[in-house]
Design a protein around this motif. Sequence first.
Motif, mmCIF file in Angstrom:
data_model
loop_
_atom_site.group_PDB
_atom_site.id
_atom_site.type_symbol
_atom_site.label_atom_id
_atom_site.label_comp_id
_atom_site.label_asym_id
_atom_site.label_seq_id
_atom_site.Cartn_x
_atom_site.Cartn_y
_atom_site.Cartn_z
ATOM 1 N N ARG A 159 0.799 -1.044 0.027
ATOM 2 C CA ARG A 159 -0.007 -0.347 0.013
ATOM 3 C C ARG A 159 1.068 1.126 0.150
ATOM 4 O O ARG A 159 0.551 2.688 -0.552
ATOM 5 C CB ARG A 159 -0.995 0.095 1.134
ATOM 6 N N THR A 160 1.991 0.877 0.573
ATOM 7 C CA THR A 160 3.168 2.477 0.483
ATOM 8 C C THR A 160 3.031 2.470 -0.810
ATOM 9 O O THR A 160 3.818 3.265 -1.321
ATOM 10 C CB THR A 160 3.935 2.104 2.172
ATOM 11 N N VAL A 161 3.888 1.405 -1.571
ATOM 12 C CA VAL A 161 4.356 1.653 -3.098
ATOM 13 C C VAL A 161 3.453 2.298 -3.567
ATOM 14 O O VAL A 161 4.277 2.886 -4.028
ATOM 15 C CB VAL A 161 4.807 0.427 -2.907
ATOM 16 N N ARG A 162 2.489 2.094 -3.163
ATOM 17 C CA ARG A 162 1.263 1.631 -5.031
ATOM 18 C C ARG A 162 0.755 3.354 -4.267
ATOM 19 O O ARG A 162 0.626 4.533 -5.140
ATOM 20 C CB ARG A 162 0.335 1.535 -4.315
ATOM 21 N N ALA A 163 0.970 3.602 -2.962
ATOM 22 C CA ALA A 163 0.805 5.800 -2.883
ATOM 23 C C ALA A 163 1.410 6.370 -3.343
ATOM 24 O O ALA A 163 1.720 7.463 -3.773
ATOM 25 C CB ALA A 163 1.032 5.869 -1.109
ATOM 26 N N LEU A 164 3.253 5.978 -3.187
ATOM 27 C CA LEU A 164 4.219 6.884 -3.782
ATOM 28 C C LEU A 164 3.870 6.537 -5.404
ATOM 29 O O LEU A 164 4.266 7.598 -6.031
ATOM 30 C CB LEU A 164 5.523 5.968 -2.835
ATOM 31 N N GLU A 165 3.707 5.735 -5.990
ATOM 32 C CA GLU A 165 3.588 5.666 -7.386
ATOM 33 C C GLU A 165 2.836 6.384 -8.005
ATOM 34 O O GLU A 165 2.544 6.575 -8.582
ATOM 35 C CB GLU A 165 3.017 3.989 -7.807
ATOM 36 N N ARG A 166 1.321 6.284 -7.227
ATOM 37 C CA ARG A 166 -0.116 7.081 -7.616
ATOM 38 C C ARG A 166 0.890 9.391 -7.937
ATOM 39 O O ARG A 166 0.427 9.523 -8.333
ATOM 40 C CB ARG A 166 -0.961 7.449 -6.374
ATOM 41 N N VAL A 167 1.774 9.442 -6.225
ATOM 42 C CA VAL A 167 1.843 10.791 -6.339
ATOM 43 C C VAL A 167 2.519 11.040 -7.321
ATOM 44 O O VAL A 167 2.665 12.156 -8.501
ATOM 45 C CB VAL A 167 2.387 10.566 -4.972
ATOM 46 N N ALA A 168 4.245 10.277 -8.242
ATOM 47 C CA ALA A 168 4.665 10.005 -8.623
ATOM 48 C C ALA A 168 4.532 10.699 -10.525
ATOM 49 O O ALA A 168 4.810 11.276 -10.758
ATOM 50 C CB ALA A 168 6.219 9.594 -8.303
ATOM 51 N N VAL A 169 3.751 9.148 -10.372
ATOM 52 C CA VAL A 169 3.759 8.709 -11.788
ATOM 53 C C VAL A 169 2.299 9.246 -12.310
ATOM 54 O O VAL A 169 1.846 9.781 -13.491
ATOM 55 C CB VAL A 169 3.181 7.273 -11.979
ATOM 56 N N GLY A 170 1.042 9.153 -11.462
ATOM 57 C CA GLY A 170 -0.009 10.132 -11.746
ATOM 58 C C GLY A 170 -1.142 8.922 -12.815
ATOM 59 O O GLY A 170 -1.101 7.944 -12.830
ATOM 60 N N GLU A 171 -1.073 9.634 -14.414
ATOM 61 C CA GLU A 171 -1.474 8.949 -15.283
ATOM 62 C C GLU A 171 -0.257 8.746 -16.269
ATOM 63 O O GLU A 171 -0.990 8.071 -17.402
ATOM 64 C CB GLU A 171 -2.723 10.205 -15.749
ATOM 65 N N THR A 172 1.032 8.809 -16.180
ATOM 66 C CA THR A 172 1.638 8.540 -17.047
ATOM 67 C C THR A 172 2.483 7.254 -16.728
ATOM 68 O O THR A 172 3.320 6.497 -16.211
ATOM 69 C CB THR A 172 3.332 9.849 -17.095
ATOM 70 N N ARG A 173 1.302 5.840 -17.158
ATOM 71 C CA ARG A 173 1.285 5.027 -17.092
ATOM 72 C C ARG A 173 1.995 4.516 -18.636
ATOM 73 O O ARG A 173 1.980 4.476 -19.894
ATOM 74 C CB ARG A 173 0.027 3.953 -17.015
ATOM 75 N N PRO A 174 2.834 3.395 -18.443
ATOM 76 C CA PRO A 174 3.017 2.943 -19.433
ATOM 77 C C PRO A 174 2.478 2.219 -20.619
ATOM 78 O O PRO A 174 1.501 1.812 -19.740
ATOM 79 C CB PRO A 174 4.372 1.538 -19.475
ATOM 80 N N ASP A 175 2.032 2.305 -21.597
ATOM 81 C CA ASP A 175 1.845 1.976 -23.070
ATOM 82 C C ASP A 175 2.042 0.050 -22.721
ATOM 83 O O ASP A 175 0.500 -0.549 -23.214
ATOM 84 C CB ASP A 175 1.388 2.000 -24.755
#
Length: 229
Positions: free
Chosen positions: A120-136
Amino acid sequence: MKAVPPAGVFITFEGGEGAGKSTQVARLARHLRERSGREVVSTREPGGSARAEEIREALLAGLAKPYGPFAEALLFTAARIDHLDRLIRPALRRGEIVLCDRFADSTRAYQGAAGGLDARTVRALERVAVGETRPDLTLILDLPPEAGLARARARAGEGAPDRFEAEALGFHARLRAGFRAIAEAEPDRCALIDAAHEPDAVEAEIRAVVEARLPSLFRNATESRHDAA
């Protein structure tokens, strides 16, 4: 009227130590430049921008290891934010193809699955940093950790292993399991590539996956050549 650039395409490469990601990034970049008619940017994590490269040096030297996986994840996240802001997002806005050697899945696998940091911590950091910029598309290069570590040692020669190469085999076994779990959980985004083969065979498998998953990259180039003719 100024032409609107095509949508950028973001492809990431993931996998354990010695999986051959850097080699395959370079090979796919060359192939896409020849076949797609698009600009291709190759980059890496941690790194890809001046500030992120400074953080990379500290991480691979093991300076954050004594503070635990959460501190390391924070540093990876800081580097990722700068990398996204300064290189990845501008390139995607210009309609370019971005190939990245490691991205957010590495934090999930290294600090999460292998390092024990709560998902859950990893996912929270990912949401903050990556946002909508997800790999295709994410290409996960998979091979037994013993083979990958042997490759990494051969590559390093007499040099000392970096922070993660120096981890015990159990860490690398958890790491491989973590990447495989990501591929299984997100099959629409991820493709598992058998990296135990020779580089030419791995390259051929990657090309086949990219052409099947992202056919518009090549269709648009073909249409442009037909129009020019």
